[in-house]
Design an enzyme around this catalytic site. Sequence first.
Site, mmCIF file in Angstrom:
data_model
loop_
_atom_site.group_PDB
_atom_site.id
_atom_site.type_symbol
_atom_site.label_atom_id
_atom_site.label_comp_id
_atom_site.label_asym_id
_atom_site.label_seq_id
_atom_site.Cartn_x
_atom_site.Cartn_y
_atom_site.Cartn_z
ATOM 1 N N LYS A 1 0.840 -1.201 0.000
ATOM 2 C CA LYS A 1 0.000 0.000 0.000
ATOM 3 C C LYS A 1 0.875 1.252 0.000
ATOM 4 O O LYS A 1 2.018 1.205 0.471
ATOM 5 C CB LYS A 1 -0.854 0.030 1.275
ATOM 6 C CG LYS A 1 -2.028 -0.932 1.292
ATOM 7 C CD LYS A 1 -2.825 -0.787 2.572
ATOM 8 C CE LYS A 1 -4.010 -1.740 2.614
ATOM 9 N NZ LYS A 1 -4.996 -1.521 1.553
ATOM 10 N N ARG B 1 -10.400 -11.359 1.752
ATOM 11 C CA ARG B 1 -11.248 -12.412 1.178
ATOM 12 C C ARG B 1 -10.585 -13.779 1.272
ATOM 13 O O ARG B 1 -11.261 -14.791 1.367
ATOM 14 C CB ARG B 1 -11.632 -12.032 -0.266
ATOM 15 C CG ARG B 1 -10.466 -11.822 -1.173
ATOM 16 C CD ARG B 1 -10.827 -11.011 -2.428
ATOM 17 N NE ARG B 1 -11.010 -9.584 -2.147
ATOM 18 C CZ ARG B 1 -11.332 -8.683 -3.066
ATOM 19 N NH1 ARG B 1 -11.533 -9.034 -4.324
ATOM 20 N NH2 ARG B 1 -11.486 -7.419 -2.733
HETATM 21 N N1 BES Z 1 -8.092 -3.592 4.253
HETATM 22 C C1 BES Z 1 -8.243 -3.166 2.911
HETATM 23 C C2 BES Z 1 -9.505 -2.354 2.678
HETATM 24 C C3 BES Z 1 -9.562 -1.027 3.382
HETATM 25 C C4 BES Z 1 -9.074 0.118 2.752
HETATM 26 C C5 BES Z 1 -10.136 -0.919 4.627
HETATM 27 C C6 BES Z 1 -9.147 1.336 3.418
HETATM 28 C C7 BES Z 1 -10.205 0.293 5.281
HETATM 29 C C8 BES Z 1 -9.720 1.419 4.682
HETATM 30 C C9 BES Z 1 -8.285 -4.384 1.987
HETATM 31 O O1 BES Z 1 -7.559 -5.487 2.388
HETATM 32 C C10 BES Z 1 -7.778 -3.963 0.647
HETATM 33 O O2 BES Z 1 -6.658 -3.533 0.586
HETATM 34 N N2 BES Z 1 -8.590 -4.087 -0.375
HETATM 35 C C11 BES Z 1 -8.219 -3.721 -1.704
HETATM 36 C C12 BES Z 1 -8.872 -4.690 -2.649
HETATM 37 C C13 BES Z 1 -8.427 -4.504 -4.078
HETATM 38 C C14 BES Z 1 -6.968 -4.888 -4.209
HETATM 39 C C15 BES Z 1 -9.302 -5.371 -4.953
HETATM 40 C C16 BES Z 1 -8.722 -2.307 -1.967
HETATM 41 O O3 BES Z 1 -9.818 -1.956 -1.534
HETATM 42 O O4 BES Z 1 -7.984 -1.550 -2.589
HETATM 43 ZN ZN ZN Z 2 -5.511 -5.379 1.792
#
Ligand code: BES
Ligand code: ZN
Length: 495
Positions: A277, A351
């Site tokens: 990230k 997931r």
């Molecule tokens: N934990 C994150 C989602 C999230 C983002 C929660 C901001 C709270 C605040 C999750 O694991 C994630 O990173 N999801 C990705 C999925 C994508 C790669 C399909 C996302 O939302 O970017």
């Molecule tokens: Zn994530």
Amino acid sequence: MKVRIERLSLVDFKCDLLAVNLFEGEKQPTGAIAAADKALKGLISRLIREGSIDGKLGKTTLIHCHAGLAADKLVVVGLGKKDKLDLEAIRTAASAVIKQAREVKARRVASIVHGSGCGCLPPAESAKAVIEGSVLGVYKFAGYAKEKEKPPFEVKELVLLDIDRAKIKPFAAGAKLGLIIAEAENHARDLVNEPSNKMTPGAFAELARRIARINGLKFTSLDPKAAGMAALQAVAKGSDQPPRLVALEYRGNPRSKEKIALVGKGITFDSGGISLKPSKNMDEMKSDMAGAAAVLGTMSLLSDLKPKKNVIGVIPLTENMPSGHATKPGDVVGSLAGYTIEVTNTDAEGRLILADAITYAKKRGATSIIDVATLTGGCITALGDAATGLIGNDQPLIDRIKKMGDHCGQKMWQLPLYDEYKEALKSSLADLKNTSGTGKASPSSGAAFLSKFVGATPWAHLDIAGTAFLEKGRGYLPEGATGVPVRTLIEFLVS
Ligand code: BES
Ligand code: ZN
Ligand code: ZN
């Protein structure tokens, strides 16, 4: 904060702060206080005329030492428009009062039960909402600062007053329920606000064990690798912290075969893994176990509230970290269900761990499943922090949860689970991939992934990415963890 109910007149009760209310648009105060004290009624009427008091929801006006009152100070809190009064407005008003109390250092606070004087809402529900708003409203994460000037001021006691004998019993019942639910929600907040170096998978699992023991719940703690949870293990591989899957089981109806599984995403820190990230706000990813915290908070109340239902809480716990051991984009991994998964993005880890947790819940006999997860940033794009995303395969279950959410002041909004999203997860290498790679409709795409593991079991998925953790507090919600959706889950289970 202690909570007590007293059958006493407002004017005679000795306390540091007494709270009364006013609807927006009212020209003069009504109710007990106006009837009991003419001079005070005159004073408040004048303040309304002058515009210092307008009854806007959550606005407070402090009045110092009034001769006719045993209370040291009086606060008038706005309830908003009378035809808009609901339990959420009561929570908001109550939290404004308790914040005012903290400001003026009132140890003993007395309040009328908003919404009960006008007969607008049932007395037990109103009292419950007052206590919820108050207990949730004073929450503050203790933190670790060693150089605090003084310990923060604490309101010691909140007393709900009414002279109507008939209201005392429902008030007491509602207040008792409100107190334990709000305290459980505050506890969930604490777990989420805890930094990830303290709230590790192991620490969370130990806490879950303690909570299970105190409450007489059957407890299981598994090593995911040994248990064949290859998808969970694929996420955990990159971390030095050993992962865990814990389950807590409550049997309130042993004769029934029905079993509700609550599954909570427990990523104690989500760096994204190799699909790292950006560093901005990455610290907030300690909150990626908010689903797990909500499930644990809910399970901790069941032996007190004794619903006649069987409930199992399933919590997969791990960090998501990059390292030489980490799963890489393009890797193909297994799962407890036997499906192979192409990991196209290691940041879509929630997931993966939920897939194995859901399969495990089914192996333990779950007949319906509710999962709670900070799953997608896309859910924040769609709904902001106003509502939790709600997706599933069973419309009656979804409708019930949505209704409970509205009742509890934790809004949910349904998003679709179309076949197109399932299609987009087809992989040329494996049974499915963990992202579509399009970046589109991620909340629905994430749910489509989970649906493969859920199969035909009735299921609802709550995406709390936007609602679990706030940049800025509002009303009774603090900055940081909110505890969403403990109240809704409890209400769902006890109703
Ligand atoms: N934990 C994150 C989602 C999230 C983002 C929660 C901001 C709270 C605040 C999750 O694991 C994630 O990173 N999801 C990705 C999925 C994508 C790669 C399909 C996302 O939302 O970017
Ligand atoms: Zn994530
Ligand atoms: Zn995550």
